[in-house]
Design a protein around this motif. Structure first.
Motif, PDB file in Angstrom:
ATOM      1  N   MET A   1     114.426  55.239 -14.453  1.00 14.73           N
ATOM      2  CA  MET A   1     114.514  54.013 -14.026  1.00 14.73           C
ATOM      3  C   MET A   1     113.467  52.910 -15.122  1.00 14.73           C
ATOM      4  O   MET A   1     112.343  53.250 -13.900  1.00 14.73           O
ATOM      5  N   LEU A   2     113.818  52.017 -15.803  1.00  9.60           N
ATOM      6  CA  LEU A   2     113.210  51.315 -16.138  1.00  9.60           C
ATOM      7  C   LEU A   2     112.430  49.925 -16.044  1.00  9.60           C
ATOM      8  O   LEU A   2     113.508  49.300 -15.183  1.00  9.60           O
ATOM      9  N   VAL A   3     111.196  50.111 -15.269  1.00  9.56           N
ATOM     10  CA  VAL A   3     110.736  48.909 -15.115  1.00  9.56           C
ATOM     11  C   VAL A   3     109.681  47.923 -16.234  1.00  9.56           C
ATOM     12  O   VAL A   3     109.177  47.795 -16.638  1.00  9.56           O
ATOM     13  N   TYR A   4     110.418  46.343 -16.091  1.00  7.05           N
ATOM     14  CA  TYR A   4     109.397  45.650 -16.767  1.00  7.05           C
ATOM     15  C   TYR A   4     108.863  44.690 -15.462  1.00  7.05           C
ATOM     16  O   TYR A   4     109.922  43.988 -14.514  1.00  7.05           O
ATOM     17  N   ARG A   5     107.588  43.935 -15.294  1.00  6.10           N
ATOM     18  CA  ARG A   5     107.102  43.268 -15.251  1.00  6.10           C
ATOM     19  C   ARG A   5     107.443  41.679 -15.581  1.00  6.10           C
ATOM     20  O   ARG A   5     106.787  41.787 -16.701  1.00  6.10           O
ATOM     21  N   GLY A   6     107.714  40.848 -15.076  1.00  4.23           N
ATOM     22  CA  GLY A   6     108.009  39.861 -15.340  1.00  4.23           C
ATOM     23  C   GLY A   6     109.416  39.819 -16.347  1.00  4.23           C
ATOM     24  O   GLY A   6     110.099  40.347 -16.325  1.00  4.23           O
ATOM     25  N   ASP A  82     120.210  53.898  -6.091  1.00 11.80           N
ATOM     26  CA  ASP A  82     121.116  53.745  -6.156  1.00 11.80           C
ATOM     27  C   ASP A  82     121.567  53.468  -7.152  1.00 11.80           C
ATOM     28  O   ASP A  82     122.694  52.349  -7.771  1.00 11.80           O
ATOM     29  N   GLY A  83     121.452  53.868  -8.103  1.00  5.12           N
ATOM     30  CA  GLY A  83     121.699  53.549  -9.627  1.00  5.12           C
ATOM     31  C   GLY A  83     121.371  52.511 -10.827  1.00  5.12           C
ATOM     32  O   GLY A  83     121.989  52.479 -11.603  1.00  5.12           O
ATOM     33  N   VAL A  84     120.018  52.119 -10.115  1.00  4.14           N
ATOM     34  CA  VAL A  84     119.801  51.296 -11.076  1.00  4.14           C
ATOM     35  C   VAL A  84     118.941  51.625 -12.348  1.00  4.14           C
ATOM     36  O   VAL A  84     118.677  51.981 -11.805  1.00  4.14           O
ATOM     37  N   ALA A  85     119.343  51.422 -13.962  1.00  2.00           N
ATOM     38  CA  ALA A  85     118.661  51.611 -14.766  1.00  2.00           C
ATOM     39  C   ALA A  85     117.551  50.980 -14.951  1.00  2.00           C
ATOM     40  O   ALA A  85     117.044  51.408 -15.977  1.00  2.00           O
ATOM     41  N   LEU A  86     117.717  49.657 -14.936  1.00  2.00           N
ATOM     42  CA  LEU A  86     116.891  48.655 -14.985  1.00  2.00           C
ATOM     43  C   LEU A  86     116.575  47.427 -14.814  1.00  2.00           C
ATOM     44  O   LEU A  86     116.997  47.312 -13.267  1.00  2.00           O
ATOM     45  N   ALA A  87     114.371  47.577 -13.861  1.00  2.00           N
ATOM     46  CA  ALA A  87     114.799  46.744 -13.104  1.00  2.00           C
ATOM     47  C   ALA A  87     112.887  45.901 -13.392  1.00  2.00           C
ATOM     48  O   ALA A  87     112.438  46.226 -14.432  1.00  2.00           O
ATOM     49  N   TYR A  88     113.882  44.265 -13.386  1.00  2.00           N
ATOM     50  CA  TYR A  88     112.701  43.470 -13.953  1.00  2.00           C
ATOM     51  C   TYR A  88     112.283  42.403 -12.693  1.00  2.00           C
ATOM     52  O   TYR A  88     112.801  42.188 -11.514  1.00  2.00           O
ATOM     53  N   VAL A  89     110.576  42.999 -12.456  1.00  2.79           N
ATOM     54  CA  VAL A  89     109.966  41.768 -11.572  1.00  2.79           C
ATOM     55  C   VAL A  89     109.362  41.616 -11.782  1.00  2.79           C
ATOM     56  O   VAL A  89     108.108  41.371 -12.652  1.00  2.79           O
ATOM     57  N   CYS A  90     109.765  39.838 -11.331  1.00  8.38           N
ATOM     58  CA  CYS A  90     108.735  38.739 -11.397  1.00  8.38           C
ATOM     59  C   CYS A  90     107.997  38.647 -10.944  1.00  8.38           C
ATOM     60  O   CYS A  90     108.174  38.487 -10.030  1.00  8.38           O
TER      61      CYS A  90
END
Length: 314
Positions: A1-6, A82-90
C-alpha cells in the motif's frame, strides 16, 4: 500500500475513496472497505482511504479523548489487508481543522485525491464546525463529477459496530464482545525491549513490549497469543498495566510470558493477541505472593488453551 503524509501529493490515478478515523478497523469499517474494493474493481479506480492523525478528539480535547484502539501503523496495516492500495494520512491540526467543508472537497477530495466515487458512513461529517454532510457531498459530486454513496452501520448481535462499543467491551473485560465487533481478536503491536528482568527472577521470564498506547483500552492479565516469532502463534499470558507489585511504571507496560519458550527475541516486532481476561492487576504484599499468583495465571492460561484444543477436535 502506498502511503502519503498530508495532501500535497496528487493521487497517481483516479480513486474510489472512503474517509474515516478507522480506529480499530471494526466490522463497520470493514463493510466500507469491502464496498470500496467492489466499486474500485468495477469502475477501474484506485481503492484509497483518507484518515487522520491524531484522532480529531485528541486534538480538540486531549485530556478527555478516548483510549486509542490502534496506532497509526496498526491501522494502516489493517486497512491494507482489506484491499486499500493508497492511504492519505492528514495531520489533524489547527490549520486542517479550520478548512471549510467546501475547501476540503475542492482541495483535498478533488484536487489531491482525484476522487471519482466516494463512500462514507451514514453519520459522516467534515469541515470546520462539522458543517459538511452527505447532501453537500452529493451537490459537490454533481459539480465536480464524482459519485457519492453512504453505507449504513453494521449491527452485530443487536449492537452497532463502533469504536466506542469496542472500547467499552475491552474496558469491561468482555473480550468475546470486542471480538464479535472487530471480526478478530483485539491485538497490540510493539517491539521487544529490555526490562528489569523481574519476571526472570520470579521464574517466569517475560517479553517486554514497547507500546505507543499512552492510554490503552484494556488493562489486566490475559490469556494471549503472540504472532511474529514463529510460523504459528505462540501461547502465553500477558500483563498490561502499571506493575503495582514491582517497580511501578508511569506509562503502561505490556509483558508477555510465553509457555515453553526461551529464545532471544530482543528487537523483534511482535503482535500480541488478547484472547481471554483472567483478572485485574493487583498489588501483592511481597514478591513471593506475586510469584504464587503468576503460577496460578500460567496454569489457568494453559488450561484455557487445552480446553480450546479439545473443543476444536470435537
Amino acid at each position: 500500500m502506498l502511503v502519503y503524509r498530508g495532501y500535497s501529493q496528487t493521487a497517481p490515478s483516479p480513486t474510489a475513496l472512503t474517509i474515516g478515523n478507522f480506529d480499530g478497523v471494526h466490522l463497520g469499517h470493514r463493510a466500507l472497505l469491502a464496498r470500496l474494493r467492489t466499486i474500485a474493481a468495477r469502475e477501474n479506480l484506485l481503492p484509497a482511504a483518507l484518515t487522520f492523525e491524531p484522532h480529531p478528539r485528541e486534538f480538540f480535547s486531549p485530556e478527555t479523548a478516548p483510549a486509542r484502539l490502534s496506532t497509526l501503523r496498526e491501522k494502516l496495516e489493517l486497512i491494507a489487508e482489506d484491499g486499500v492500495a493508497l492511504a492519505y494520512v492528514c495531520r489533524f491540526n489547527a490549520h486542517f481543522a479550520a478548512l471549510s467543508a467546501e475547501e476540503f472537497i475542492e482541495r483535498i477530495l478533488v484536487g489531491s485525491l482525484r476522487v471519482k466515487h466516494l463512500i462514507v458512513g451514514d453519520d459522516f461529517r467534515f469541515g470546520a464546525g462539522r458543517r459538511g454532510n452527505f447532501s453537500l457531498l452529493r451537490e459537490a459530486g454533481e459539480r465536480y463529477g464524482f459519485q457519492v454513496e453512504a453505507i449504513d452501520g453494521v449491527t452485530v448481535e443487536g449492537e452497532r459496530a463502533s469504536s466506542s462499543a469496542v472500547r467499552n467491551a475491552l474496558a469491561e473485560g468482555r473480550l468475546d464482545g470486542a471480538t464479535h465487533l472487530l471480526g478478530r481478536h483485539y491485538s497490540i503491536d510493539g517491539r521487544v525491549v529490555h526490562g528489569d528482568k523481574m519476571g526472570r527472577q520470579l521464574g517466569f521470564a517475560t517479553a517486554n513490549i514497547r507500546i505507543k498506547h499512552d492510554k490503552p483500552p484494556l488493562l489486566g492479565v490475559f490469556v494471549a497469543e503472540v504472532l511474529g516469532l514463529s510460523d504459528k502463534p505462540l501461547q502465553g499470558v500477558a500483563n498490561l498495566g502499571f506493575r503495582p507489585s514491582a517497580a511501578q511504571v508511569a506509562r503502561p507496560l505490556l509483558e508477555v510470558h510465553l509457555f515453553d519458550f526461551s529464545a532471544d527475541i530482543y528487537g523483534h516486532h511482535i503482535n500480541v493477541r488478547f484472547l481471554h481476561k483472567l483478572r485485574n492487576e493487583m498489588k501483592f504484599p511481597n514478591l513471593d505472593a506475586l510469584k504464587v499468583q503468576i503460577a496460578a495465571d500460567v496454569a489457568e492460561g494453559k488450561a484455557y488453551f487445552k480446553h480450546r484444543g479439545t473443543e476444536a477436535r470435537r
